[in-house]
Design a protein around this motif. Structure first.
Motif, PDB file in Angstrom:
ATOM      1  N   GLY A 184      -2.046   3.680  -2.382  1.00 27.26           N
ATOM      2  CA  GLY A 184      -3.214   3.298  -1.572  1.00 27.26           C
ATOM      3  C   GLY A 184      -3.363   4.172  -0.338  1.00 27.26           C
ATOM      4  N   ARG A 185      -2.488   5.156  -0.220  1.00 32.72           N
ATOM      5  CA  ARG A 185      -2.379   5.940   1.003  1.00 32.72           C
ATOM      6  C   ARG A 185      -3.495   6.989   1.149  1.00 32.72           C
ATOM      7  NH1 ARG A 185       2.111   5.267   3.968  1.00 32.72           N
ATOM      8  NH2 ARG A 185       2.381   6.800   5.616  1.00 32.72           N
ATOM      9  N   TYR A 186      -3.810   7.337   2.397  1.00 36.44           N
ATOM     10  CA  TYR A 186      -4.726   8.457   2.650  1.00 36.44           C
ATOM     11  C   TYR A 186      -4.180   9.273   3.814  1.00 36.44           C
ATOM     12  CZ  TYR A 186      -6.665   6.658   7.035  1.00 36.44           C
ATOM     13  OH  TYR A 186      -6.811   6.246   8.339  1.00 36.44           O
ATOM     14  N   ASN A 187      -4.704  10.486   3.940  1.00 33.54           N
ATOM     15  CA  ASN A 187      -4.299  11.396   5.009  1.00 33.54           C
ATOM     16  C   ASN A 187      -5.511  11.740   5.867  1.00 33.54           C
ATOM     17  OD1 ASN A 187      -2.417  13.677   6.075  1.00 33.54           O
ATOM     18  ND2 ASN A 187      -4.302  14.755   5.517  1.00 33.54           N
TER      19      ASN A 187
ATOM     20  N   ASP B 155      -1.502  16.184  10.801  1.00 34.04           N
ATOM     21  CA  ASP B 155      -1.883  15.257   9.749  1.00 34.04           C
ATOM     22  C   ASP B 155      -1.162  13.954   9.991  1.00 34.04           C
ATOM     23  OD1 ASP B 155       0.669  15.761   8.671  1.00 34.04           O
ATOM     24  OD2 ASP B 155      -0.136  17.216   7.271  1.00 34.04           O
ATOM     25  N   SER B 156      -1.841  12.917   9.612  1.00 32.97           N
ATOM     26  CA  SER B 156      -1.331  11.589   9.858  1.00 32.97           C
ATOM     27  C   SER B 156      -1.762  10.777   8.654  1.00 32.97           C
ATOM     28  CB  SER B 156      -2.005  11.079  11.131  1.00 32.97           C
ATOM     29  OG  SER B 156      -1.216  10.109  11.738  1.00 32.97           O
ATOM     30  N   SER B 157      -0.839  10.025   8.086  1.00 27.64           N
ATOM     31  CA  SER B 157      -1.251   9.286   6.897  1.00 27.64           C
ATOM     32  C   SER B 157      -0.984   7.802   7.086  1.00 27.64           C
ATOM     33  CB  SER B 157      -0.542   9.821   5.655  1.00 27.64           C
ATOM     34  OG  SER B 157       0.831   9.562   5.727  1.00 27.64           O
ATOM     35  N   SER B 158      -1.669   7.023   6.267  1.00 23.66           N
ATOM     36  CA  SER B 158      -1.564   5.576   6.410  1.00 23.66           C
ATOM     37  C   SER B 158      -1.606   4.940   5.024  1.00 23.66           C
ATOM     38  CB  SER B 158      -2.740   5.068   7.259  1.00 23.66           C
ATOM     39  OG  SER B 158      -2.706   3.668   7.325  1.00 23.66           O
ATOM     40  N   SER B 159      -0.822   3.881   4.885  1.00 25.49           N
ATOM     41  CA  SER B 159      -0.861   3.153   3.610  1.00 25.49           C
ATOM     42  C   SER B 159      -1.983   2.113   3.662  1.00 25.49           C
ATOM     43  CB  SER B 159       0.499   2.513   3.353  1.00 25.49           C
ATOM     44  OG  SER B 159       0.871   1.736   4.464  1.00 25.49           O
ATOM     45  N   GLY B 160      -1.942   1.136   2.811  1.00 22.10           N
ATOM     46  CA  GLY B 160      -3.031   0.165   2.748  1.00 22.10           C
ATOM     47  C   GLY B 160      -3.824   0.354   1.476  1.00 22.10           C
TER      48      GLY B 160
ATOM     49  N   ALA C 129       7.392  16.943  16.931  1.00 23.01           N
ATOM     50  CA  ALA C 129       8.510  16.107  16.486  1.00 23.01           C
ATOM     51  C   ALA C 129       8.049  15.040  15.501  1.00 23.01           C
ATOM     52  CB  ALA C 129       9.157  15.444  17.687  1.00 23.01           C
ATOM     53  N   CYS C 130       8.547  15.142  14.279  1.00 22.10           N
ATOM     54  CA  CYS C 130       8.059  14.241  13.251  1.00 22.10           C
ATOM     55  C   CYS C 130       9.141  14.031  12.207  1.00 22.10           C
ATOM     56  CB  CYS C 130       6.824  14.865  12.609  1.00 22.10           C
ATOM     57  SG  CYS C 130       6.395  14.106  11.047  1.00 22.10           S
ATOM     58  N   HIS C 131       9.362  12.771  11.843  1.00 18.33           N
ATOM     59  CA  HIS C 131      10.385  12.480  10.833  1.00 18.33           C
ATOM     60  C   HIS C 131       9.771  12.363   9.447  1.00 18.33           C
ATOM     61  CE1 HIS C 131       8.645   8.620  11.706  1.00 18.33           C
ATOM     62  NE2 HIS C 131       9.323   8.014  10.770  1.00 18.33           N
ATOM     63  N   CYS C 132       8.443  12.388   9.360  1.00 11.85           N
ATOM     64  CA  CYS C 132       7.800  12.199   8.052  1.00 11.85           C
ATOM     65  C   CYS C 132       7.615  13.520   7.309  1.00 11.85           C
ATOM     66  CB  CYS C 132       6.456  11.513   8.224  1.00 11.85           C
ATOM     67  SG  CYS C 132       6.638   9.846   8.858  1.00 11.85           S
ATOM     68  N   HIS C 133       7.446  14.617   8.052  1.00 14.32           N
ATOM     69  CA  HIS C 133       7.282  15.906   7.391  1.00 14.32           C
ATOM     70  C   HIS C 133       8.590  16.435   6.829  1.00 14.32           C
ATOM     71  CE1 HIS C 133       3.313  15.972   9.197  1.00 14.32           C
ATOM     72  NE2 HIS C 133       3.020  16.897   8.309  1.00 14.32           N
TER      73      HIS C 133
ATOM     74  N   HIS D 158       3.324  14.071   0.725  1.00 15.38           N
ATOM     75  CA  HIS D 158       2.154  13.810   1.580  1.00 15.38           C
ATOM     76  C   HIS D 158       0.881  14.432   1.019  1.00 15.38           C
ATOM     77  CE1 HIS D 158       4.172  11.748   4.754  1.00 15.38           C
ATOM     78  NE2 HIS D 158       5.042  12.712   4.913  1.00 15.38           N
ATOM     79  N   SER D 159       1.019  15.273   0.034  1.00 13.82           N
ATOM     80  CA  SER D 159      -0.147  15.921  -0.551  1.00 13.82           C
ATOM     81  C   SER D 159      -0.522  15.286  -1.891  1.00 13.82           C
ATOM     82  CB  SER D 159       0.121  17.426  -0.734  1.00 13.82           C
ATOM     83  OG  SER D 159       0.477  17.993   0.502  1.00 13.82           O
ATOM     84  N   SER D 160       0.333  14.391  -2.376  1.00 12.48           N
ATOM     85  CA  SER D 160       0.105  13.837  -3.727  1.00 12.48           C
ATOM     86  C   SER D 160      -0.882  12.663  -3.831  1.00 12.48           C
ATOM     87  CB  SER D 160       1.448  13.408  -4.332  1.00 12.48           C
ATOM     88  OG  SER D 160       2.213  14.563  -4.605  1.00 12.48           O
ATOM     89  N   ILE D 161      -1.020  11.683  -2.997  1.00 15.24           N
ATOM     90  CA  ILE D 161      -0.291  11.396  -1.792  1.00 15.24           C
ATOM     91  C   ILE D 161       0.212   9.948  -1.905  1.00 15.24           C
ATOM     92  CG2 ILE D 161      -2.604  11.397  -0.893  1.00 15.24           C
ATOM     93  CD1 ILE D 161      -1.850  10.924   1.830  1.00 15.24           C
ATOM     94  N   ILE D 162       1.513   9.799  -1.769  1.00 10.88           N
ATOM     95  CA  ILE D 162       2.111   8.466  -1.865  1.00 10.88           C
ATOM     96  C   ILE D 162       2.976   8.214  -0.641  1.00 10.88           C
ATOM     97  CG2 ILE D 162       2.022   8.190  -4.372  1.00 10.88           C
ATOM     98  CD1 ILE D 162       4.888   9.274  -4.512  1.00 10.88           C
ATOM     99  N   CYS D 163       3.512   6.998  -0.577  1.00 10.91           N
ATOM    100  CA  CYS D 163       4.264   6.611   0.614  1.00 10.91           C
ATOM    101  C   CYS D 163       5.600   7.356   0.647  1.00 10.91           C
ATOM    102  CB  CYS D 163       4.496   5.116   0.597  1.00 10.91           C
ATOM    103  SG  CYS D 163       5.156   4.514   2.138  1.00 10.91           S
ATOM    104  N   VAL D 164       5.972   7.782   1.826  1.00 12.63           N
ATOM    105  CA  VAL D 164       7.189   8.576   2.003  1.00 12.63           C
ATOM    106  C   VAL D 164       8.445   7.754   1.651  1.00 12.63           C
ATOM    107  CG1 VAL D 164       7.646   8.110   4.448  1.00 12.63           C
ATOM    108  CG2 VAL D 164       8.042  10.399   3.542  1.00 12.63           C
TER     109      VAL D 164
END
Ligand code: SF4
Lengths: 613, 92
Positions: free
Chosen positions: A72-75, A88-93, A446-450, A494-500
């Motif tokens: 359900g994620r988008y970027n 880039d910032s992504s969110s689930s939902g 600084a980012c832990h998701c990338h 993050h490009s597919s895009i699913i939850c990390v």
């Protein structure tokens, strides 16, 4: 393989539909990758971050709109008002799901409206609608009004008053509290007077090989369900990590100074599960992990119901400021979600201001008379309200700690904990050494998701990248190579895009199977990592365009100094060696640019002219 | 009779345990681990138990209330009052 892009120009209110060229989809997938290709091509050097030339790129990938787990994620991407570089910032939902069902892989927003508007998308019906009546309103109220007006089932992502006021840490919120939190995309939306995007649709999503798709989806869902951490995250949410802090040393405490605090257990996901948790939040589309929380505080000053704080928020409004009151943290989270502000950056800015006050670099008068001492909940709330409303000291703190330290000076830069202007998330490079090169080089600061090391370091291997041994989190060598591999994998996710969070259970080859079935292109795990590497380097080239060099790939001094006490006391990463190893693994030259040979290898020849003249 | 509050975090999927255990005589780390594995071995993920039937410290950290590591050289843990066994998670 095909994908449609919706181009919306808010200046002349022109809406057009384009087919995305097939090579783009093949080589960049979607999400963050597709955004990198379009924004590299379309945002020129010298453009204003909050000007007409900055563009917002909303995107999904080949797995969205389907029944694939966490899809359900988008970027959302743009140039960041917080850092001036790639965001880039992504969110689930469910927003990503509905965008897929509406038949779009991406929506690009350009220009600026002179009146508040929202974008309505329902399959092929797309309209720019008036949003005057909700401008200035909080996010839940705005989303409710929009969804009532639209009258069909869908999802809305919106900004709040903080985005309208162009605060550089403003974010987007969708689906009951899911956040595209970091880097200030909310302010870019505010600058365009775009309050929200509503999307609905009921088209069939194109799947190239339906039989394989059914099999792969079933198998990979099973893998996620069966993974040991799935039940843990379901039971306790991401806040479970706070319960481990007394031993792991991973929760930054008192603005990254100390390693030992009695409050961790009081604000952990376990305490939440035993007190204010009511149910798993139902807002994330087909997710077997269900880490999102729905909480209720029935009475008292922090009475509320809604989305519960994530680990990052428990850290930023908890251990960072020595606040051990879980209900107050939940309330601060609610305020941030209603005004639309990133909890990590705002909590970190408050911790920074506390230390500045303690050291006499800010006075109580500078803070409008607020006695912002460690753990003073009323004071934290008062300063947070100033940030959300861009008032008093909140105006300065809302610019992020880098900018605040530049104004305050007097050595405050030493405890402004950021990389490239982005405050560090709540994971400590002294607890997991791999976070050193990860934070120093992530394209958005600084980012832990990338580079989702949490899923790999001390826990997993990446055989497709030749990483066959689980690495000790405090190992002195191998972190540069590990970081590169994890970044490449995370970028592909993050490009597919699913939850990390799927990185715990699904590897590059699993992702390759899903992408192959969805697109009809035969990808291997190695191909997936190569795509991630291509995208990562293109985002780096974007940052080189805006002045980033190797001199910016640094860690703040605070995290290169030992904590006082706690399980990681005396442990500091060997950052210089880590970075040498990392640069070599990346094929970047001493000035911090991808080498010409690397760009050619990745099919990024179109970048060479700009980087090398 | 010595009492020890034992926290077992991240070894059993979806179940973080805080259990009070009682012992006659001194409690070494080895004895404690054997006891825990006897009680919860079926639920603990197999990779967190080593070939000798003890905790696999490649993954599992054992530490006291202040975060100090506890290892097999500690021959009597009863003074600690509390002990943690965790597999750290950097998620969120
Ligand atoms: S893992 Fe958590 S954040 Fe990700 S989709 Fe599932 S519930 Fe949402």
């Amino acid at each position: 393989m095909e994908g449609r892009l919706l181009r919306v120009n808010l200046t002349d209110r022109k809406i057009t539909m384009e087919q995305i060229p097939e090579p783009y989809l093949r080589d960049y997938l979607g999400g963050s990758g597709l955004a990198a290709k379009y924004l590299y091509d379309e945002i020129p050097a010298g453009s204003e971050v909050l000007g007409e030339e900055n563009k917002l790129f909303f995107s999904i990938g080949p797995l969205n709109g389907s029944n694939f787990p966490t899809s359900g994620r988008y970027n959302v991407s743009c140039r960041s008002p917080l850092t001036g570089i790639w965001l880039d910032s992504s969110s689930s939902g469910k927003f990503g799901y509905y965008l897929g069902r509406a038949g779009y892989m991406a929506v690009i927003i350009e220009g600026k409206s002179d009146q508040p508007v929202y974008l309505y998308i329902n399959n092929d019906s797309v309209e720019i609608r008036d949003a005057s009546s909700i401008w200035g309103k909080k996010i839940s109220e705005s989303i409710q009004a929009i969804e009532q007006e639209c009258g069909v089932k869908g999802s809305t992502t919106a900004i709040g008053p903080s985005g309208e006021k162009l605060i550089p840490i403003a974010c987007l919120i969708n689906d009951g509290g899911r956040a595209a939190g970091r880097g200030g995309a909310g302010a870019v939306m505010g600058s365009k007077k775009l309050k929200a995007i509503f999307v609905s649709g009921d088209k069939d999503v194109s799947i190239a090989d339906k039989e394989s798709w059914r099999k792969v989806t079933r198998e990979l869902t099973g893998k996620v369900v069966d993974h040991e951490l799935t039940n843990t995250l379901k039971a306790y949410g991401t806040g479970v990590a706070m319960a481990m802090a007394p031993q792991s040393g991973d929760a930054p405490t008192k603005n990254w100074q100390i390693g030992d605090w009695e409050g961790y257990a009081k604000i952990s996901g376990i305490t939440m599960a035993n007190t204010i948790l009511r149910k798993h939040s139902p807002e994330c589309h087909v997710c077997p992990i269900q880490c999102a929380r729905y909480i209720e505080i029935e009475e008292g000053p922090y009475a509320m119901k809604g989305s519960g704080p994530e680990y990052e928020t428990l850290g930023s409004f908890g251990s960072m400021v020595l606040n051990d009151d879980l209900e107050s943290i939940a309330y601060m989270n609610l305020l941030c979600n209603e005004y639309g502000v990133d909890t990590i950056s705002s909590g970190s800015a408050i911790a920074f201001a506390m230390e500045a006050l303690e050291k006499g670099l800010l006075s109580k008068e500078d803070l409008g008379g607020i006695n912002l001492t460690w753990g003073n909940i009323e004071a934290i709330l008062a300063v947070l309200r100033l940030i959300l409303n861009k008032e008093g000291i909140g105006d300065l703190l809302g610019q992020g700690v880098k900018n605040a330290a530049q104004v305050i000076g007097k050595g405050s830069e030493d405890f402004a904990v950021h990389v490239k202007g982005m405050e560090l998330p709540m994971h400590d490079p002294r607890a997991f050494f791999g976070f050193g090169p990860t934070y120093a080089t992530s394209p958005r600061g600084a980012c832990h998701c990338h580079g989702y090391l949490g899923g790999i370091e001390g826990r997993n291997t990446i055989p497709e990248a030749g990483i066959n041994e689980i690495q000790d989190r405090h190992a002195l060598s191998g972190k540069g190579i590990l970081t590169k591999a994890v970044q490449d994998l995370s970028t592909a996710v993050h490009s597919s895009i699913i939850c990390v969070f799927t990185i715990y259970s699904l590897g590059a080859s699993d992702l390759a199977q899903a992408l192959s079935a969805a697109t009809g292109i035969s990808y291997t795990g190695e191909d997936v990592l190569k795509i991630g590497e291509r995208i990562f380097n293109l985002q780096r080239a974007f940052n080189n365009r805006f002045g980033i060099t190797s001199a910016d790939d640094v860690l703040p001094p605070r995290v290169l100094t030992s904590t006082i006490g706690g399980p990681i006391e005396g442990l500091v990463p060997n950052f210089k060696e880590q970075m040498e190893e990392y640069y070599q693994a990346r094929g970047w030259n001493a000035s911090g640019k991808p080498s010409q040979a690397k760009l050619e290898e990745l099919g990024l020849d179109f970048v060479i002219g700009e980087l090398y003249g | 009779m010595a009492k020890l509050l034992v926290h077992i975090y991240g070894l059993i999927p979806g179940d973080f345990k805080d259990v009070e255990m009682e012992f006659e005589g001194s409690i070494s780390l080895e004895r404690l681990e054997l006891e825990i594995i006897d009680l919860y071995g079926q639920e603990i993920q197999p990779q967190y138990i080593n070939g000798e039937g003890l905790m696999n410290h490649k993954y599992v950290i054992s530490g006291d209330k202040l975060g100090k590591r506890v290892d097999y050289s500690n021959h009597d843990l009863s003074m600690l009052k509390e002990i943690w066994f965790i597999v750290p998670l950097a998620g969120g």
